[in-house]
Design an enzyme around this catalytic site. Structure first.
Site, PDB file in Angstrom:
ATOM      1  CB  CYS A 173      -0.052  55.014  -0.880  1.00 56.49           C
ATOM      2  SG  CYS A 173      -0.339  53.151  -0.754  1.00 56.49           S
ATOM      3  CG  HIS A 186      -0.558  59.120   3.746  1.00 54.06           C
ATOM      4  ND1 HIS A 186      -1.165  58.856   2.333  1.00 54.06           N
ATOM      5  CD2 HIS A 186      -0.159  57.774   3.964  1.00 54.06           C
ATOM      6  CE1 HIS A 186      -0.858  57.531   1.949  1.00 54.06           C
ATOM      7  NE2 HIS A 186      -0.189  57.223   3.222  1.00 54.06           N
ATOM      8  CD  GLU A 205      -0.155  62.540   7.678  1.00 48.76           C
ATOM      9  OE1 GLU A 205      -0.583  63.438   6.648  1.00 48.76           O
ATOM     10  OE2 GLU A 205      -0.949  61.496   7.733  1.00 48.76           O
ATOM     11  CE  LYS A 210      -5.076  57.423   2.214  1.00 46.69           C
ATOM     12  NZ  LYS A 210      -4.564  58.815   2.213  1.00 46.69           N
ATOM     13  CG  HIS A 246      -4.624  53.729   1.569  1.00 47.30           C
ATOM     14  ND1 HIS A 246      -4.465  54.555   0.377  1.00 47.30           N
ATOM     15  CD2 HIS A 246      -3.515  53.603   2.029  1.00 47.30           C
ATOM     16  CE1 HIS A 246      -3.230  54.860   0.477  1.00 47.30           C
ATOM     17  NE2 HIS A 246      -2.468  54.015   1.568  1.00 47.30           N
ATOM     18  CG  PHE A 254       4.397  50.262   1.262  1.00 47.84           C
ATOM     19  CD1 PHE A 254       3.867  50.645   2.540  1.00 47.84           C
ATOM     20  CD2 PHE A 254       3.747  48.705   0.856  1.00 47.84           C
ATOM     21  CE1 PHE A 254       3.143  50.009   3.130  1.00 47.84           C
ATOM     22  CE2 PHE A 254       2.616  48.173   1.812  1.00 47.84           C
ATOM     23  CZ  PHE A 254       2.154  48.821   2.931  1.00 47.84           C
TER      24      PHE A 254
END
Length: 412
Positions: A167, A307, A318, A336, A341, A400
């Site tokens: 991502c 993010h 985060e 998002k 996402h 990931f």
């Protein structure tokens, strides 16, 4: 004797393109994002699965937006990428028929590739046998083909790459493009990300991991970054593309410079396959590298496009890293909440939205943020856009495997 350091050339954003669940085109997407209107809805394609909500591009037609033969030759992730790239090129005022293609590069982030084609053709083989499988399966499936198709469409014969950092892929692509421009490999780079991963198998895989929101009775409220009641992300799709040039070259041709990509940082958590390091060590490393490259101090950052996936662990990690390095001074948002996402395309889409924030002095709200998590000590925009001059912004993207990519975007 100390060797003088030659300053890196400033990299200008001269064109942007978007195809998202908020709309086809930059203006359509920006309007919905600024309104903070979630695009998540039940998806008939996913009916019967444990999670059947997604954020998909409305009204997209391969025939209309790409060309008559596109539905036969391209997977959807390539179609979305071509559409966004063409808008970005037109926005930059460039004509591929008139440029030196050998000096034009293409770098695109993509995490999955043609998963819809893969699923369809696998089902066909099982039901009808090998002879029923399309001869175009591999060219439609493999992720690198989106960069190849863009090169063909744009007559771009320079470096041609696809980055796959989950991502973070779209942001990694932009950072790679900046490096190509700074080392003189290219004069123009079309960079961004594209993904079309809303398929039954992919959604089931994420659901089995526990990564997706289960707010099925209220899909429009499911993606809620930094909210105390967040329970997972909503899968989306889309593409974001930017045209990047050295600023001196852009000014010489009298191009409009929307913003600058001033810094890029990348790191690995080296912690766990899918969970972020709760201490945010890798995130902090990428942030510090990006800021140092831009010549920016942490207290100069005025805005962060986070993010912010709406997952409990990611948002907490985060937020902790941002608080530790930037304090409360930066105004934070996660788009998002509107777009869901978009996986490998998310970093590029959000980079474009950050460019627009810097250009217009408008920070979009975080959709569905009704009760901010008490553990998240940040100034997060919610409810309505915040009008604020932004000279220095950060766009965060994580993936990931613990892969982190951070872009510093500054006013032109």
């Amino acid at each position: 004797m100390t060797t003088p350091i030659t300053p890196s050339p400033d990299i200008a954003v001269t064109g942007v393109g978007l195809v998202t669940s908020a709309g086809i085109g930059v203006d359509a997407t920006w309007k919905v994002v600024c309104a903070g209107r979630s695009t998540a809805a039940r998806n008939p394609l996913l009916a019967g699965l444990p999670v059947d909500i997604s954020c998909t591009v409305p009204g997209f037609s391969a025939r209309e937006h790409v060309g008559r033969r596109s539905s036969l030759a391209h997977d959807r992730f390539t179609q979305l990428g071509l559409t966004a790239a063409r808008e970005a090129i037109a926005d930059a005022g460039l004509d591929p028929l008139n440029w030196d293609g050998a000096r034009v590069g293409v770098v695109v982030g993509c995490g999955l590739g043609g998963v819809a084609t893969w699923e369809t053709q696998h089902r066909r083989m099982l039901e009808k046998g090998p002879e029923a499988v399309s001869a175009l399966l591999i060219p439609m499936l493999v992720p690198n083909m989106v960069a190849g198709h863009l090169a063909m469409d744009l007559h771009a014969t320079g470096p041609n790459l696809v980055t796959a950092t989950a991502c973070a892929s779209g942001a990694t692509a932009i950072g790679t493009a900046v490096q190509l421009l700074r080392d003189g490999s290219c004069d123009v780079v079309v960079a961004g990300g594209t993904e079309a991963g809303v398929s039954p198998l992919m959604v089931t895989g994420f659901a089995q991991m526990g990564a997706l929101s289960r707010r099925l009775d209220e899909p429009s409220a499911a993606s809620r970054p930094f909210d105390a009641d967040r329970d997972g992300f909503v899968i989306g799709e889309g593409s974001g593309m930017l045209v990047l040039e050295r600023e001196a070259d852009a000014r010489a041709r009298r191009a409009t410079v929307r913003a600058r990509i001033a810094g890029y940082g990348a790191s690995a958590d080296a912690y766990q396959m899918t969970a972020p390091d709760p201490e945010g060590v890798g995130v902090l490393q990428a942030l510090r590298t990006a800021l140092a490259g831009a010549g920016v101090m942490p207290d100069e950052v005025e805005h962060v496009n986070a993010h912010g996936t709406s997952t409990p662990l990611n948002d907490a990690a985060e937020a902790g890293a941002l608080r530790k390095l930037l304090g409360e001074g930066a105004v934070v948002t996660s788009t998002k909440g509107v777009t869901g996402h978009a996986l490998g395309a998310a970093g590029a889409i959000e980079a474009v939205l950050t460019v627009l924030t810097v250009q217009h002095g408008t920070v979009p709200p975080t959709a569905n943020l009704q009760r901010q998590d008490a553990e998240i000590e940040l100034d997060i925009v919610a409810g309505s856009p915040r009008e604020q001059k932004v000279d220095v912004a950060v766009s965060n993207s994580f993936g990931f495997g613990g892969q982190n990519a951070v872009l510093v975007i500054t006013a032109a």
